[in-house]
Design a protein around this motif. Structure first.
Motif, PDB file in Angstrom:
ATOM      1  N   GLU A  74      53.236  31.948  47.086  1.00 22.49           N
ATOM      2  CA  GLU A  74      53.499  33.380  47.051  1.00 22.49           C
ATOM      3  C   GLU A  74      52.197  34.150  47.239  1.00 22.49           C
ATOM      4  O   GLU A  74      51.141  33.741  46.717  1.00 22.49           O
ATOM      5  N   VAL A  75      52.242  35.231  47.982  1.00 20.66           N
ATOM      6  CA  VAL A  75      51.068  36.070  48.221  1.00 20.66           C
ATOM      7  C   VAL A  75      51.395  37.485  47.761  1.00 20.66           C
ATOM      8  O   VAL A  75      52.376  38.083  48.218  1.00 20.66           O
ATOM      9  N   ALA A  76      50.605  38.013  46.848  1.00 23.24           N
ATOM     10  CA  ALA A  76      50.846  39.340  46.295  1.00 23.24           C
ATOM     11  C   ALA A  76      49.583  40.181  46.407  1.00 23.24           C
ATOM     12  O   ALA A  76      48.490  39.734  46.021  1.00 23.24           O
ATOM     13  N   GLN A  77      49.725  41.388  46.936  1.00 23.55           N
ATOM     14  CA  GLN A  77      48.594  42.299  47.090  1.00 23.55           C
ATOM     15  C   GLN A  77      48.454  43.200  45.863  1.00 23.55           C
ATOM     16  O   GLN A  77      49.374  43.349  45.062  1.00 23.55           O
ATOM     17  N   HIS A 101      41.205  45.249  42.421  1.00 20.10           N
ATOM     18  CA  HIS A 101      42.418  44.470  42.589  1.00 20.10           C
ATOM     19  C   HIS A 101      42.271  43.550  43.795  1.00 20.10           C
ATOM     20  O   HIS A 101      41.495  43.828  44.711  1.00 20.10           O
ATOM     21  N   CYS A 102      43.007  42.454  43.782  1.00 24.46           N
ATOM     22  CA  CYS A 102      42.863  41.409  44.785  1.00 24.46           C
ATOM     23  C   CYS A 102      44.211  41.027  45.378  1.00 24.46           C
ATOM     24  O   CYS A 102      45.270  41.321  44.805  1.00 24.46           O
ATOM     25  N   THR A 103      44.151  40.335  46.519  1.00 20.23           N
ATOM     26  CA  THR A 103      45.310  39.633  47.059  1.00 20.23           C
ATOM     27  C   THR A 103      45.309  38.238  46.454  1.00 20.23           C
ATOM     28  O   THR A 103      44.332  37.496  46.597  1.00 20.23           O
ATOM     29  N   VAL A 104      46.380  37.893  45.770  1.00 19.91           N
ATOM     30  CA  VAL A 104      46.408  36.676  44.959  1.00 19.91           C
ATOM     31  C   VAL A 104      47.461  35.713  45.494  1.00 19.91           C
ATOM     32  O   VAL A 104      48.602  36.104  45.775  1.00 19.91           O
ATOM     33  N   ALA A 105      47.064  34.448  45.654  1.00 20.02           N
ATOM     34  CA  ALA A 105      47.986  33.388  46.070  1.00 20.02           C
ATOM     35  C   ALA A 105      48.398  32.566  44.853  1.00 20.02           C
ATOM     36  O   ALA A 105      47.556  32.201  44.028  1.00 20.02           O
ATOM     37  N   GLN A 119      51.380  28.342  39.129  1.00 18.76           N
ATOM     38  CA  GLN A 119      50.011  28.654  38.733  1.00 18.76           C
ATOM     39  C   GLN A 119      49.299  29.376  39.868  1.00 18.76           C
ATOM     40  O   GLN A 119      49.492  29.053  41.052  1.00 18.76           O
ATOM     41  N   VAL A 120      48.480  30.345  39.496  1.00 16.66           N
ATOM     42  CA  VAL A 120      47.642  31.041  40.479  1.00 16.66           C
ATOM     43  C   VAL A 120      46.701  30.043  41.147  1.00 16.66           C
ATOM     44  O   VAL A 120      46.147  29.148  40.483  1.00 16.66           O
ATOM     45  N   ILE A 121      46.543  30.175  42.465  1.00 11.64           N
ATOM     46  CA  ILE A 121      45.579  29.339  43.186  1.00 11.64           C
ATOM     47  C   ILE A 121      44.210  30.003  43.145  1.00 11.64           C
ATOM     48  O   ILE A 121      43.233  29.443  42.639  1.00 11.64           O
ATOM     49  N   ALA A 122      44.103  31.215  43.691  1.00  7.91           N
ATOM     50  CA  ALA A 122      42.857  31.985  43.712  1.00  7.91           C
ATOM     51  C   ALA A 122      43.140  33.306  44.402  1.00  7.91           C
ATOM     52  O   ALA A 122      44.224  33.527  44.959  1.00  7.91           O
ATOM     53  N   SER A 123      42.156  34.186  44.407  1.00  8.24           N
ATOM     54  CA  SER A 123      42.240  35.418  45.185  1.00  8.24           C
ATOM     55  C   SER A 123      41.747  35.159  46.597  1.00  8.24           C
ATOM     56  O   SER A 123      40.966  34.224  46.849  1.00  8.24           O
ATOM     57  N   LEU A 124      42.220  35.964  47.552  1.00  2.41           N
ATOM     58  CA  LEU A 124      41.902  35.788  48.968  1.00  2.41           C
ATOM     59  C   LEU A 124      41.030  36.943  49.456  1.00  2.41           C
ATOM     60  O   LEU A 124      41.221  38.093  49.047  1.00  2.41           O
TER      61      LEU A 124
END
Length: 401
Positions: A74-77, A101-105, A119-124
């Motif tokens: 999932e990708v959320a801005q 704020h970040c784009t988070v995968a 689980q969150v992977i990291a910010s992009l």
């Protein structure tokens, strides 16, 4: 990529094996053309790219199902920048300001009969907005011989001149619980390759030991020992010295390094960086004594990047300046620095280190005795100089290495 003939030689070997390495100073899969049977590349069951800033691939959610394992990214801005994630270990917390704020995968996985993993992977790194990863991809493999769903190899590139591919395996342990197992960080941009070294159905990662970067030579001249890792039921372990891989290591060593009787290759502008990896690889092959002897013959005794220690108490102020006076600076010889580094990184044992004449306890005791004697003499000769009190005196750190 390192400016040496060792790396082109390894790349040529990989080409002969049909293995495509990751360039840009990355972590290639290393093989040797003379190795019986040749290393077999293991293709993934599936691979998806979520984001690739360099190739203008914008972050996009993905979903697939392989052998009953359902996988989503999932990708959320405009999300709060994460502090930790699958590719964000304790040593790499987010440095983004709280208001940013970040784009988070986020990775979501579900296998039959098991709880949902989320689980969150990291910010992009998207546009001008801060983040951690400039690329992100997920590949599915069967990395161990135990029954169960495939494992997910999650990899991303942190950008930068010399760094870094960060990777982790998401799988399950013997109790069927989801576990995240990090792989060692590698230089460059790419996904660690999976190989079957002995054509026996095993799965290995052939990587570089980045701990050797900068220690004995500048980055461009640092040479890194090869490391073989395996994944089993939720954990990654290093198996470089197992007898099953001795033939592979011998072939790699024979092709990537000169023989013991030959001088180091002429392109080794900073030969001590080359020799550090040479001795480490020799130790992995059970040829430590021969490798050490070779190093003693060829190392640069006048290298200008030697470590030092101070033969005077650091609380002593010379002409009002705190620090080590030049007359008391002592250089650490390259063999000592190398022996203690190989001990610290697990390539040699304390007994082997002591056999070379570098027992850490004895070195520290000797340095302490010299420092104590010099400090007492200096204070006797300079009674008018201001001295730090015992109460404010810092503890002695002992050896530099």
């Amino acid at each position: 990529m390192r400016c040496s003939k060792v790396v082109p030689c390894l790349l040529a070997i990989l080409g002969m094996l049909g293995v495509t390495p990751v360039l840009a100073h990355a972590a290639p899969v290393v093989g040797a053309a003379s190795y019986a049977g040749a290393v077999q590349t293991v293709p993934p069951l599936a691979r998806v790219r979520v984001f690739d800033r360099a190739n203008a691939l914008q972050p996009q959610p993905v979903a697939l199902t392989v052998e009953g394992l359902s996988v989503k990214v999932e990708v959320a801005q405009n999300q709060p920048c994460p502090v930790y994630g699958i590719l964000m270990g304790d040593e790499e917390p987010s440095t983004a300001p709280p208001e940013q704020h970040c784009t988070v995968a986020t990775l979501v996985a579900q296998a039959p009969g098991r709880p949902v993993f989320r689980q969150v992977i990291a910010s992009l790194i998207v546009g001008d907005v801060g983040g951690m990863l400039g690329s992100l991809q997920v590949a599915l493999y069967h990395l161990d011989k135990s029954a169960g769903p495939p494992q997910l190899l999650v990899s991303g590139y942190t950008m930068g001149a010399h760094c870094c591919t960060v990777s982790a395996i998401v799988g399950s342990n013997g109790a069927g619980q989801w576990v995240v197992a990090p792989l060692a960080t590698q230089d460059g941009d790419g996904t660690p390759g999976v190989v079957d070294i002995n054509h026996d159905g095993g799965r290995q990662f052939v990587l570089w030991d980045l701990r050797f970067n900068y220690v004995f030579a500048p980055y461009v001249w640092s040479v890194l020992p090869v490391v073989i890792d395996e994944y089993t039921q939720g954990s990654v372990r290093t198996v470089t010295t197992q007898p099953a891989y001795a033939a592979f290591l011998r072939a790699y060593f024979r092709r990537g390094f000169p023989s013991f009787r030959a001088p180091p290759p002429p392109d080794r502008k900073v030969v001590n960086g080359f020799l550090a990896a040479y001795v480490a690889n020799s130790a992995n092959l059970g040829q430590l004594r021969a490798g050490w002897t070779y190093m003693l013959h060829w190392y640069d005794r006048h290298a200008d990047d030697q470590d030092t220690w101070c033969a005077l108490d650091p609380t002593v102020q010379v002409r009002g300046v705190t620090g080590c006076p030049a007359a008391y600076v002592r250089k650490i010889a390259y063999p000592q620095k190398l022996a203690l580094f190989l001990l610290k990184t697990g390539y040699i044992t304390p007994a082997q280190c002591a056999a070379f004449g570098y027992d850490p306890a004895k070195i520290q005791a000797r340095q302490t005795a010299i420092r104590t004697a010099n400090t007492a003499h200096w204070r006797a000769a300079h009674p008018d100089q201001a001295m730090a009190t015992d109460a404010t005196r810092p503890k002695q750190g002992g050896m530099t290495q």
